[in-house]
Design a protein around this motif. Structure first.
Motif, mmCIF file in Angstrom:
data_model
loop_
_atom_site.group_PDB
_atom_site.id
_atom_site.type_symbol
_atom_site.label_atom_id
_atom_site.label_comp_id
_atom_site.label_asym_id
_atom_site.label_seq_id
_atom_site.Cartn_x
_atom_site.Cartn_y
_atom_site.Cartn_z
ATOM 1 N N LEU A 100 0.817 -1.221 0.000
ATOM 2 C CA LEU A 100 0.000 0.000 0.000
ATOM 3 C C LEU A 100 0.851 1.272 0.000
ATOM 4 N N SER A 101 2.027 1.227 0.665
ATOM 5 C CA SER A 101 2.830 2.461 0.725
ATOM 6 C C SER A 101 3.298 2.874 -0.675
ATOM 7 N N LEU A 102 3.517 1.877 -1.557
ATOM 8 C CA LEU A 102 3.933 2.221 -2.930
ATOM 9 C C LEU A 102 2.791 2.890 -3.685
ATOM 10 N N LEU A 103 1.600 2.339 -3.473
ATOM 11 C CA LEU A 103 0.424 2.895 -4.141
ATOM 12 C C LEU A 103 0.202 4.336 -3.677
ATOM 13 N N VAL A 104 0.256 4.547 -2.365
ATOM 14 C CA VAL A 104 0.062 5.888 -1.813
ATOM 15 C C VAL A 104 1.171 6.811 -2.320
ATOM 16 N N LEU A 107 0.501 7.869 -5.874
ATOM 17 C CA LEU A 107 -0.595 8.854 -5.943
ATOM 18 C C LEU A 107 -0.111 10.219 -5.456
ATOM 19 N N LEU A 108 0.725 10.194 -4.433
ATOM 20 C CA LEU A 108 1.278 11.441 -3.894
ATOM 21 C C LEU A 108 2.177 12.099 -4.950
ATOM 22 N N CYS A 109 3.017 11.301 -5.605
ATOM 23 C CA CYS A 109 3.853 11.842 -6.701
ATOM 24 C C CYS A 109 2.973 12.471 -7.774
ATOM 25 N N ASP A 110 1.878 11.775 -8.150
ATOM 26 C CA ASP A 110 0.985 12.310 -9.197
ATOM 27 C C ASP A 110 0.477 13.691 -8.788
ATOM 28 N N GLN A 111 0.030 13.801 -7.515
ATOM 29 C CA GLN A 111 -0.534 15.080 -7.063
ATOM 30 C C GLN A 111 0.543 16.168 -7.019
ATOM 31 N N ASN A 126 8.877 4.308 0.405
ATOM 32 C CA ASN A 126 7.913 5.329 0.816
ATOM 33 C C ASN A 126 8.428 6.763 0.881
ATOM 34 N N ASP A 127 9.552 7.063 0.238
ATOM 35 C CA ASP A 127 10.037 8.446 0.291
ATOM 36 C C ASP A 127 9.797 9.128 -1.050
ATOM 37 N N VAL A 128 9.201 10.305 -1.018
ATOM 38 C CA VAL A 128 9.076 11.075 -2.250
ATOM 39 C C VAL A 128 10.269 12.018 -2.335
ATOM 40 N N LEU A 129 11.026 11.898 -3.421
ATOM 41 C CA LEU A 129 12.241 12.689 -3.612
ATOM 42 C C LEU A 129 12.099 13.591 -4.826
ATOM 43 N N VAL A 130 12.783 14.732 -4.755
ATOM 44 C CA VAL A 130 12.968 15.562 -5.949
ATOM 45 C C VAL A 130 14.469 15.735 -6.095
ATOM 46 N N LYS A 131 15.002 15.278 -7.195
ATOM 47 C CA LYS A 131 16.455 15.297 -7.426
ATOM 48 C C LYS A 131 17.198 14.734 -6.217
ATOM 49 N N GLN A 132 16.722 13.610 -5.725
ATOM 50 C CA GLN A 132 17.326 12.856 -4.600
ATOM 51 C C GLN A 132 17.187 13.555 -3.240
ATOM 52 N N ALA A 133 16.488 14.687 -3.153
ATOM 53 C CA ALA A 133 16.245 15.332 -1.848
ATOM 54 C C ALA A 133 14.817 15.001 -1.401
ATOM 55 N N LYS A 134 14.651 14.710 -0.102
ATOM 56 C CA LYS A 134 13.350 14.225 0.365
ATOM 57 C C LYS A 134 12.334 15.356 0.465
ATOM 58 N N LEU A 135 11.182 15.136 -0.169
ATOM 59 C CA LEU A 135 10.105 16.125 -0.145
ATOM 60 C C LEU A 135 8.957 15.663 0.748
#
Ligand code: BTN
Length: 273
Positions: A100-104, A107-111, A126-135
């Motif tokens: 489930l964490s991958l699915l969430v 979806l979070l990346c999409d938003q 479960n970490d959302v990154l932008v250019k390897q920095a955690k967002l």
């Protein structure tokens, strides 16, 4: 408000508004109870301890005093952060929520991409990154119902770095925030929470294992670790290898000197780029 319904800087620190969140969720086709707390230890803990029988509850906090991350880590959320959790009461066994964490996360990346964070990617699990920095980060916790073994309470906690002061940016160079990534044209926090929560609630209302399997086919669109050499710490052992995507249940595939291995839960660190 400008044409895109963005806040143009001035609403970035507007207080969270439960009515506004509920109304945006309804407009997006999602019906949920919404609670806003000025201060709480952790929105995940608060929802786990609640005895709500509602199918879905969304709880957001202005401030968490002991925000929790995965593996016992602390989630620091300065004022004007985005910290919220969604509680689901589901008549299904806990095994239905693997991956489930991958699915969430997807979806979070999409938003986040929709509001301008075009480079948002997901570092398994479960970490959302932008250019390897955690967002942003996700903490999913489950508890099995006392009354029926086949019923599960699922709490999905999401923390997004929204707009941090310059001190935070200096202290932690490995993280970033939405203001840094997207500039001032951001939705206010209530709208952002409502949009993310609606996506998640509507997606998980269906068949979660099927959705995870579908995601495995488009994983390359989200994979922040694609083809990298990584060290995987599964708790029992440290294994080094090159990532090779995920399997149909969301397990991380790793090509090692002893062949392909699959991990369902682990901590991953990148060794080379
Ligand atoms: C991680 O990156 O390890 C996960 C961070 C999850 C933080 C969120 S903030 C809202 C919810 N309440 C918590 O105590 N944790 C999650």
């Amino acid at each position: 408000m400008n044409r895109n319904n963005k806040a143009s800087g001035d609403n970035l620190s507007a207080p969270l508004n439960a009515q506004r969140m509920a109304s945006i969720c309804r407009t997006l086709g999602c019906d949920t109870d919404v609670v806003v707390l000025p201060t709480v230890g952790s929105t995940n803990s608060w929802l786990l301890e609640s005895d709500s029988t509602a199918e879905v509850t969304l709880c957001a906090a202005e401030h968490q005093t002991i925000g929790r991350g995965r593996r016992g880590k602390t989630w620091h959320s300065p004022d004007s952060g985005v910290t919220f959790s969604i509680r689901l009461n589901r008549p299904e066994p806990v095994t239905r929520f693997h991956g489930l964490s991958l699915l969430v996360g997807a979806l979070l990346c999409d938003q986040l991409r929709d509001i301008g964070a075009a480079d948002a990617m997901l570092k398994w699990p479960n970490d959302v990154l932008v250019k390897q920095a955690k967002l942003a980060g996700i903490l999913i916790e489950t508890s099995i119902s006392a009354s029926a073994e086949s019923a599960t309470t699922v709490v999905i906690g999401i923390g997004i770095n929204y707009r941090r002061g310059p001190e935070a940016q200096l202290i932690d160079q490995n993280s970033t925030d939405l203001f840094q990534v997207c500039g001032p044209d951001l939705p206010d926090r209530s709208e952002l929470i409502a949009r993310v929560a609606s996506r998640v609630i509507m997606a998980v209302a269906g068949d979660v294992p099927q959705a995870v399997e579908n995601l495995s086919a488009s994983w390359a669109d989200y994979d922040a670790l694609a083809g990298l050499e990584v060290a995987v710490d599964s708790g029992d052992a440290q294994v080094v290898g090159r990532t090779a995507g995920i399997d149909a249940t969301g397990g991380l595939l790793l090509d090692t000197e002893h062949g392909r291995q699959v991990f369902s839960s682990a901590e991953v660190s990148v060794r080379s780029r």
